[in-house]
Design a protein around this motif. Structure first.
Motif, PDB file in Angstrom:
ATOM      1  N   LEU A 178       0.844  -1.207   0.000  1.00 24.68           N
ATOM      2  CA  LEU A 178       0.000   0.000   0.000  1.00 24.68           C
ATOM      3  C   LEU A 178       0.877   1.254   0.000  1.00 24.68           C
ATOM      4  N   ASP A 179       2.006   1.212   0.719  1.00 29.23           N
ATOM      5  CA  ASP A 179       2.932   2.361   0.716  1.00 29.23           C
ATOM      6  C   ASP A 179       3.401   2.682  -0.698  1.00 29.23           C
ATOM      7  N   GLU A 180       3.511   1.628  -1.547  1.00 29.22           N
ATOM      8  CA  GLU A 180       3.981   1.809  -2.929  1.00 29.22           C
ATOM      9  C   GLU A 180       2.839   2.059  -3.907  1.00 29.22           C
ATOM     10  N   GLY A 181       1.626   2.251  -3.364  1.00 33.98           N
ATOM     11  CA  GLY A 181       0.485   2.526  -4.253  1.00 33.98           C
ATOM     12  C   GLY A 181      -0.044   1.283  -4.932  1.00 33.98           C
ATOM     13  N   VAL A 182       0.212   0.115  -4.340  1.00 37.44           N
ATOM     14  CA  VAL A 182      -0.335  -1.133  -4.894  1.00 37.44           C
ATOM     15  C   VAL A 182      -1.472  -1.592  -3.985  1.00 37.44           C
ATOM     16  N   LEU A 183      -2.660  -1.723  -4.575  1.00 40.61           N
ATOM     17  CA  LEU A 183      -3.835  -2.170  -3.826  1.00 40.61           C
ATOM     18  C   LEU A 183      -3.778  -3.685  -3.674  1.00 40.61           C
ATOM     19  N   VAL A 184      -3.914  -4.167  -2.442  1.00 42.44           N
ATOM     20  CA  VAL A 184      -3.932  -5.611  -2.196  1.00 42.44           C
ATOM     21  C   VAL A 184      -5.123  -5.917  -1.306  1.00 42.44           C
ATOM     22  N   GLU A 185      -5.926  -6.872  -1.678  1.00 40.42           N
ATOM     23  CA  GLU A 185      -7.037  -7.271  -0.814  1.00 40.42           C
ATOM     24  C   GLU A 185      -7.385  -8.740  -1.101  1.00 40.42           C
ATOM     25  N   THR A 186      -8.127  -9.336  -0.193  1.00 39.06           N
ATOM     26  CA  THR A 186      -8.476 -10.756  -0.344  1.00 39.06           C
ATOM     27  C   THR A 186      -9.985 -10.922  -0.199  1.00 39.06           C
ATOM     28  N   LEU A 187     -10.507 -11.997  -0.734  1.00 39.98           N
ATOM     29  CA  LEU A 187     -11.890 -12.402  -0.446  1.00 39.98           C
ATOM     30  C   LEU A 187     -11.966 -13.909  -0.548  1.00 39.98           C
ATOM     31  N   GLU A 188     -13.020 -14.463   0.020  1.00 36.14           N
ATOM     32  CA  GLU A 188     -13.106 -15.929   0.083  1.00 36.14           C
ATOM     33  C   GLU A 188     -14.538 -16.398  -0.068  1.00 36.14           C
ATOM     34  N   THR A 189     -14.703 -17.642  -0.446  1.00 37.79           N
ATOM     35  CA  THR A 189     -16.016 -18.237  -0.636  1.00 37.79           C
ATOM     36  C   THR A 189     -15.853 -19.753  -0.494  1.00 37.79           C
ATOM     37  N   ALA A 190     -16.933 -20.483  -0.643  1.00 40.90           N
ATOM     38  CA  ALA A 190     -16.849 -21.955  -0.595  1.00 40.90           C
ATOM     39  C   ALA A 190     -17.991 -22.540  -1.389  1.00 40.90           C
ATOM     40  N   THR A 191     -17.788 -23.758  -1.860  1.00 36.11           N
ATOM     41  CA  THR A 191     -18.866 -24.448  -2.550  1.00 36.11           C
ATOM     42  C   THR A 191     -18.602 -25.954  -2.506  1.00 36.11           C
ATOM     43  N   PHE A 192     -19.514 -26.700  -3.097  1.00 39.19           N
ATOM     44  CA  PHE A 192     -19.341 -28.157  -3.152  1.00 39.19           C
ATOM     45  C   PHE A 192     -18.312 -28.502  -4.235  1.00 39.19           C
ATOM     46  N   TRP A 193     -17.693 -29.658  -4.074  1.00 34.61           N
ATOM     47  CA  TRP A 193     -16.633 -30.042  -5.023  1.00 34.61           C
ATOM     48  C   TRP A 193     -17.138 -29.986  -6.464  1.00 34.61           C
ATOM     49  N   GLY A 194     -18.387 -30.419  -6.666  1.00 36.77           N
ATOM     50  CA  GLY A 194     -18.922 -30.485  -8.025  1.00 36.77           C
ATOM     51  C   GLY A 194     -19.027 -29.128  -8.701  1.00 36.77           C
ATOM     52  N   ASN A 195     -18.943 -28.052  -7.908  1.00 36.96           N
ATOM     53  CA  ASN A 195     -19.119 -26.695  -8.454  1.00 36.96           C
ATOM     54  C   ASN A 195     -17.837 -25.862  -8.336  1.00 36.96           C
ATOM     55  N   LEU A 196     -16.769 -26.475  -7.839  1.00 36.27           N
ATOM     56  CA  LEU A 196     -15.585 -25.669  -7.475  1.00 36.27           C
ATOM     57  C   LEU A 196     -14.926 -25.020  -8.700  1.00 36.27           C
ATOM     58  N   ASP A 197     -14.742 -25.790  -9.769  1.00 34.67           N
ATOM     59  CA  ASP A 197     -14.080 -25.252 -10.979  1.00 34.67           C
ATOM     60  C   ASP A 197     -14.862 -24.059 -11.522  1.00 34.67           C
ATOM     61  N   HIS A 198     -16.189 -24.215 -11.549  1.00 35.90           N
ATOM     62  CA  HIS A 198     -17.053 -23.165 -12.090  1.00 35.90           C
ATOM     63  C   HIS A 198     -16.937 -21.888 -11.248  1.00 35.90           C
ATOM     64  N   LEU A 199     -17.048 -22.053  -9.936  1.00 33.78           N
ATOM     65  CA  LEU A 199     -16.976 -20.891  -9.040  1.00 33.78           C
ATOM     66  C   LEU A 199     -15.618 -20.197  -9.177  1.00 33.78           C
ATOM     67  N   TYR A 200     -14.566 -20.994  -9.221  1.00 35.35           N
ATOM     68  CA  TYR A 200     -13.204 -20.445  -9.361  1.00 35.35           C
ATOM     69  C   TYR A 200     -13.114 -19.586 -10.623  1.00 35.35           C
ATOM     70  N   ALA A 201     -13.550 -20.152 -11.744  1.00 34.58           N
ATOM     71  CA  ALA A 201     -13.429 -19.443 -13.025  1.00 34.58           C
ATOM     72  C   ALA A 201     -14.260 -18.157 -13.015  1.00 34.58           C
ATOM     73  N   GLU A 202     -15.456 -18.220 -12.454  1.00 32.40           N
ATOM     74  CA  GLU A 202     -16.350 -17.053 -12.477  1.00 32.40           C
ATOM     75  C   GLU A 202     -15.823 -15.914 -11.600  1.00 32.40           C
ATOM     76  N   VAL A 203     -15.351 -16.250 -10.414  1.00 32.36           N
ATOM     77  CA  VAL A 203     -14.888 -15.183  -9.502  1.00 32.36           C
ATOM     78  C   VAL A 203     -13.600 -14.563 -10.036  1.00 32.36           C
ATOM     79  N   LYS A 204     -12.725 -15.400 -10.531  1.00 34.80           N
ATOM     80  CA  LYS A 204     -11.456 -14.890 -11.077  1.00 34.80           C
ATOM     81  C   LYS A 204     -11.750 -13.948 -12.255  1.00 34.80           C
ATOM     82  N   ALA A 205     -12.648 -14.378 -13.151  1.00 36.48           N
ATOM     83  CA  ALA A 205     -12.980 -13.540 -14.316  1.00 36.48           C
ATOM     84  C   ALA A 205     -13.626 -12.229 -13.874  1.00 36.48           C
TER      85      ALA A 205
END
Ligand SMILES: Cc1cc2nc3c(=O)[nH]c(=O)nc-3n(C[C@H](O)[C@H](O)[C@H](O)COP(=O)(O)OP(=O)(O)OC[C@H]3O[C@@H](n4cnc5c(N)ncnc54)[C@H](O)[C@@H]3O)c2cc1C
Length: 528
Positions: free
Chosen positions: A392-419
């Protein structure tokens, strides 16, 4: 809250991080020309005027004593909001508009109860304050309609009430921090095994109020799963829960308090399932050809009932940054997806677990990388948040967020949130890096933990809130939960309402009305 916490940064100033020598050049390469953003001086921070009248302050002093009602600037600034990046950005820019009028430090359950009762009678809004590490706006109570706002800091409730060796339970007071809990239990040869990244400062009451999950949750479980009993101070009196390890006596009301984020009462004591302190701890890393391959291996382990104490898997981007080894960020990465496995317990058990995990991982395409990076990960596991301030001192924004889902939906959730994160931040003219790891695993699913970095715009809070809204929409649309362990606070409320639906919201409001009819407990937080 610990006085060691910096007012506008994460953690103990003595542990402040500096960026590795090659970092500035790398940041320019990744995000464009440097634009340092040093924090303002604490003396220039703007505090709102104190709204509480002298008469009300005197009434509060009458409960806890003059010296435990602090209206000083330092205490008010230190208790302004939590430690999300928007919280830090506000303070770094001199804005302490969310400060309480006073910080109260009760000594015991009786004083907490008396304060809650008084505040309800005199319409004083109450912010229950543990370690102050909320990242979801859980400490920013609404001021409107109240005669003032107080933070009730539980720091003086920091003792071990008792240990039941036969039942393997311990009662800890709410203000006990992570390290203090391990110290107190360690004197009895015990551990709690709860190690969130905020371990250094977060408290037992805060863990309960937010349903926290630690980095060793694969082996020790989530915090809510460790809770067997609770003592809560409410405007209706003391509420004690947890008569037996398991019960069929109606709905489990402990679950009503767990995750209630200070809106139903102030937790003053928690009875917890504890374990023998491990004699041995060993951490190792594995490489998988891809994030998807590693996720399949994790799922196989947990569904086969093989639970190492620590189990986490970085996606290809996070792996390429070598975050397990911060001093070599930017060095050549072996590629693929890096998994950290940790084993804690008696020496024979650790050896047995390691060989069982190893056989499964190898059969599913994993390559063992040995213990060196794993041990370094374990040693540096609480240091990453310090790096955020240096960025942050260097003007770089860093933040995190988290979620969870069932294994059958994990790839989909990952791709959607990342996009969604990449799309929203790119649309603001920045070049974001989005990293992800699987942070907690269950038989039926897992949680995804995203970290975002990009160059700050002129309005970095607005920049993050826009990206966060896009990610939250993507989470809801893709069938994930709005939070796996950070809780709801104010920041997730809109999407939480969608997640629980109108019946859920009505039930919560009815409970709130029954326990806190004056609505003084953490107004604006959690309840839709
Ligand atoms: C750098 C960083 C890393 C983090 N890593 C993790 C992680 O790995 N896992 C994780 O689960 N979370 C993590 N968090 C989030 C945060 O640490 C947790 O939510 C933690 O449980 C909060 O505990 P606290 O004592 O700091 O509570 P606070 O931040 O003080 O309060 C959190 C909420 O609980 C309420 N509250 C606090 N104490 C009580 C009480 N005694 N009774 C009733 N209500 C109360 C507050 O009013 C507020 O709404 C992280 C946060 C940061 C800043």
């Amino acid at each position: 809250m610990s006085d060691r916490m910096h007012w506008s940064r994460w953690g103990d100033p003595a542990h402040a991080a500096t960026l590795p020598p090659n970092a500035i050049g790398m940041l320019e390469l990744a995000f464009g020309p440097a634009s340092p953003r040093p924090a303002m001086d604490v003396a220039t921070v703007q505090l709102p005027p104190i709204e509480l009248s002298d008469e009300l302050l005197d009434a509060l002093r009458g409960v806890v004593g003059v010296e435990h009602v602090d209206t000083g600037d330092d205490a008010r600034v230190l208790h302004t909001g939590g430690k999300s990046t928007p919280d830090l950005l506000a303070l770094r820019g001199g804005d302490a508009g969310a400060a309480p009028d006073a910080v109260l430090r009760p000594a015991d359950h009786g004083e907490v109860l008396a304060l809650v009762t008084l505040c309800a009678e005199r319409r004083i809004a109450v912010v229950p304050y543990g370690g102050g590490t909320s990242v979801v706006g859980g400490l920013a109570a609404a001021h409107e309609g109240f005669s003032g706002v107080v933070a009730i800091d539980l720091g003086r409730l920091d003792g071990l009430v008792g240990v039941d060796d036969v039942s393997s339970t311990a009662v800890l007071q709410a203000g006990v921090s992570g390290p203090r809990a391990e110290e107190l239990l360690g004197e009895h040869g015990l551990t709690l095994g709860h190690f969130p990244q905020s371990f250094e400062f977060a408290t037992i009451g805060g863990f309960a109020a937010t349903r926290s999950s630690g980095q060793s949750s694969s082996g020790y479980g989530r915090f809510d799963a460790m809770v067997v009993g609770l003592k809560v101070a409410t405007p209706q009196g003391t509420w004690e829960l947890g008569a037996a390890p398991a019960s069929a006596a109606g709905p489990d009301l402990r679950q009503m308090v767990l995750g209630s984020e200070g809106t139903l009462g102030i937790v003053t004591e928690v009875t917890l399932a504890v374990r023998a302190a491990p004699a041995t701890a060993l951490y190792e890393t594995w490489r998988f050809p891809s994030f998807a391959d590693g996720a399949t291996a994790m799922r196989t382990l947990t569904q086969d009932g093989i639970n190492p104490t620590v189990l986490r898997l970085s996606d290809e981007t996070e792996t390429s940054l070598n975050l397990a080894k911060p001093e070599s960020i930017g060095a050549d990465s072996p590629g693929g997806a890096l998994m950290v496995c940790g084993y804690e317990g008696a020496a024979e058990r650790v050896a047995r677990m390691r060989s069982e995990v190893g056989a499964t991982l190898e059969s599913l395409g994993g390559t063992p990388l040995g213990v060196e990076d794993g041990q370094q990960w374990a040693q540096g596991r609480f240091s990453a948040p310090y790096l955020r301030d240096a960025l942050l001192d260097e003007g770089v924004l860093v933040e995190t967020l988290e979620t969870a889902t069932f294994w059958g939906n994990l790839d989909h959730l990952y791709a959607e949130v990342k996009a969604a994160l990449e799309g929203a931040l790119s649309a603001q003219g920045t070049n974001p890096i989005v990293l992800c790891h699987i942070s907690h695993v269950y038989r039926t699913g897992a949680s995804l933990y995203f970290t975002v970095a990009c160059r700050e715009t002129d309005d970095p809070r607005g920049q993050w809130y826009a990206a966060k809204a896009a990610a939250s929409e993507a989470i809801v649309d893709a069938g994930g939960t709005i939070t796996h362990h950070h809780a709801v606070g104010r920041d997730h409320k809109q999407w939480y309402a969608e997640e629980i639906g109108p019946i859920g919201a009505t039930v919560l409001r009815a409970v709130k009305q029954a326990v806190d009819p004056a609505g003084v407990l953490n107004p604006g937080v959690l309840i839709p």
